[in-house]
Write a protein that holds these residues in place. Structure first.
Motif, PDB file in Angstrom:
ATOM      1  N   GLU A  22       0.837  -1.202   0.000  1.00  0.00           N
ATOM      2  CA  GLU A  22       0.000   0.000   0.000  1.00  0.00           C
ATOM      3  C   GLU A  22       0.868   1.247   0.000  1.00  0.00           C
ATOM      4  O   GLU A  22       1.753   1.411   0.845  1.00  0.00           O
ATOM      5  CB  GLU A  22      -0.914   0.007   1.230  1.00  0.00           C
ATOM      6  N   ASP A  23       0.639   2.099  -0.971  1.00  0.00           N
ATOM      7  CA  ASP A  23       1.368   3.364  -1.059  1.00  0.00           C
ATOM      8  C   ASP A  23       0.871   4.281   0.058  1.00  0.00           C
ATOM      9  O   ASP A  23      -0.311   4.643   0.075  1.00  0.00           O
ATOM     10  CB  ASP A  23       1.126   4.000  -2.426  1.00  0.00           C
ATOM     11  N   LYS A  52       1.176   7.386   0.624  1.00  0.00           N
ATOM     12  CA  LYS A  52       0.745   8.732   0.221  1.00  0.00           C
ATOM     13  C   LYS A  52      -0.659   8.733  -0.366  1.00  0.00           C
ATOM     14  O   LYS A  52      -1.420   9.681  -0.174  1.00  0.00           O
ATOM     15  CB  LYS A  52       1.742   9.305  -0.788  1.00  0.00           C
ATOM     16  N   THR A  63       4.534  -4.601  -6.560  1.00  0.00           N
ATOM     17  CA  THR A  63       5.927  -4.174  -6.637  1.00  0.00           C
ATOM     18  C   THR A  63       6.843  -5.365  -6.901  1.00  0.00           C
ATOM     19  O   THR A  63       6.527  -6.495  -6.538  1.00  0.00           O
ATOM     20  CB  THR A  63       6.362  -3.479  -5.335  1.00  0.00           C
ATOM     21  N   ILE A  97       8.380   0.691   3.945  1.00  0.00           N
ATOM     22  CA  ILE A  97       7.467   1.621   3.254  1.00  0.00           C
ATOM     23  C   ILE A  97       6.310   1.990   4.165  1.00  0.00           C
ATOM     24  O   ILE A  97       5.929   3.160   4.262  1.00  0.00           O
ATOM     25  CB  ILE A  97       6.964   0.997   1.940  1.00  0.00           C
ATOM     26  N   PRO A 156       6.636   7.392   0.153  1.00  0.00           N
ATOM     27  CA  PRO A 156       5.831   7.282  -1.073  1.00  0.00           C
ATOM     28  C   PRO A 156       6.489   6.309  -2.053  1.00  0.00           C
ATOM     29  O   PRO A 156       7.715   6.325  -2.233  1.00  0.00           O
ATOM     30  CB  PRO A 156       5.842   8.718  -1.630  1.00  0.00           C
ATOM     31  N   LEU A 157       5.685   5.467  -2.667  1.00  0.00           N
ATOM     32  CA  LEU A 157       6.226   4.424  -3.548  1.00  0.00           C
ATOM     33  C   LEU A 157       7.018   5.002  -4.713  1.00  0.00           C
ATOM     34  O   LEU A 157       8.023   4.423  -5.135  1.00  0.00           O
ATOM     35  CB  LEU A 157       5.100   3.539  -4.076  1.00  0.00           C
ATOM     36  N   LEU A 203      -0.423   6.572  -9.894  1.00  0.00           N
ATOM     37  CA  LEU A 203       0.072   7.228  -8.684  1.00  0.00           C
ATOM     38  C   LEU A 203       0.410   8.691  -8.948  1.00  0.00           C
ATOM     39  O   LEU A 203       0.108   9.566  -8.129  1.00  0.00           O
ATOM     40  CB  LEU A 203       1.305   6.490  -8.146  1.00  0.00           C
TER      41      LEU A 203
END
Length: 202
Positions: A27-28, A30, A37, A88, A94-95, A144
């Motif tokens: 989960e990103d 941001k 990923t 993360i 942020p990714l 994103l």
């Protein structure tokens, strides 16, 4: 009479060992969006205690270095999967920053430290990670970026009122796209077609 066996163990640093695989959905922080990923790269290792390696891993027969390398790849990938996702989430990275390489040194230091727990019993040390890349597919990256732009705009216009303005703007953009496409019955591009397109866009 003493019967003895001699084992030769290569103790130099073995470098350029490639690895790669999926990390999974992360989960990103941001945007809150889960993104698939992946990671691939290289690492190096060396034997620091030959006796532990022979007794604990390869046994008392002839062993090829490819067997040890294959096992090491799995260990590196396992730790990377766990550690990257954990970092993360905990650090709220942020990714897109992670995939840009902004946190490469931090990830490398954390992974190498945790690898010791998995391989020290076998007399092996992971010396360093080489050029490794954490990636997401292009479609997820574009999504994103779009979400980041939207979030930046909401911060600019501010609050609930800002969100309502933003939503209204998005609806108008949809209406414009619907009008441009036309549609509807009758005159094809006249009043009914125009309003039909606007309604569909909204």
């Amino acid at each position: 009479v003493f019967i003895s066996e001699v084992f030769f163990v290569n103790t130099r640093e073995h470098s350029g060992i490639k690895f790669g695989g999926r990390i999974g959905h992360v989960e990103d922080p941001k945007s809150g969006v889960p993104v698939e990923t992946m990671v691939h790269g290289e690492f190096s290792f060396k034997v620091v205690d030959p006796e532990k390696l022979i007794i604990g891993l390869v046994g008392m027969g002839r062993a090829e270095s490819s067997m040890v390398k294959s096992w090491m790849k799995e260990q590196v990938l396992k730790v990377l999967r766990d550690d990257i996702a954990e970092l993360i989430v905990k650090q709220k990275w942020p990714l897109l920053d992670v995939t840009s390489g902004a946190y490469t040194e931090e990830i490398e230091a954390s992974v190498i430290a945790k690898m010791d727990h998995h391989v020290e019993d076998y007399g092996i040390d992971i010396v360093r990670l080489g050029n490794f890349v954490i990636g997401i597919d292009d479609e997820d990256a574009d999504n994103l970026k779009s979400l980041y732009r939207d979030a930046a705009y909401l911060r600019t216009v501010g609050g609930v009122d800002g969100y309502q303005k933003f939503a209204a703007g998005k609806a108008m953009m949809g209406a414009g796209e619907g009008m441009a496409k036309g549609g509807g019955d009758g005159d094809g591009g006249g009043g009914s077609g125009l309003m039909g397109g606007a309604g569909m866009g909204v």
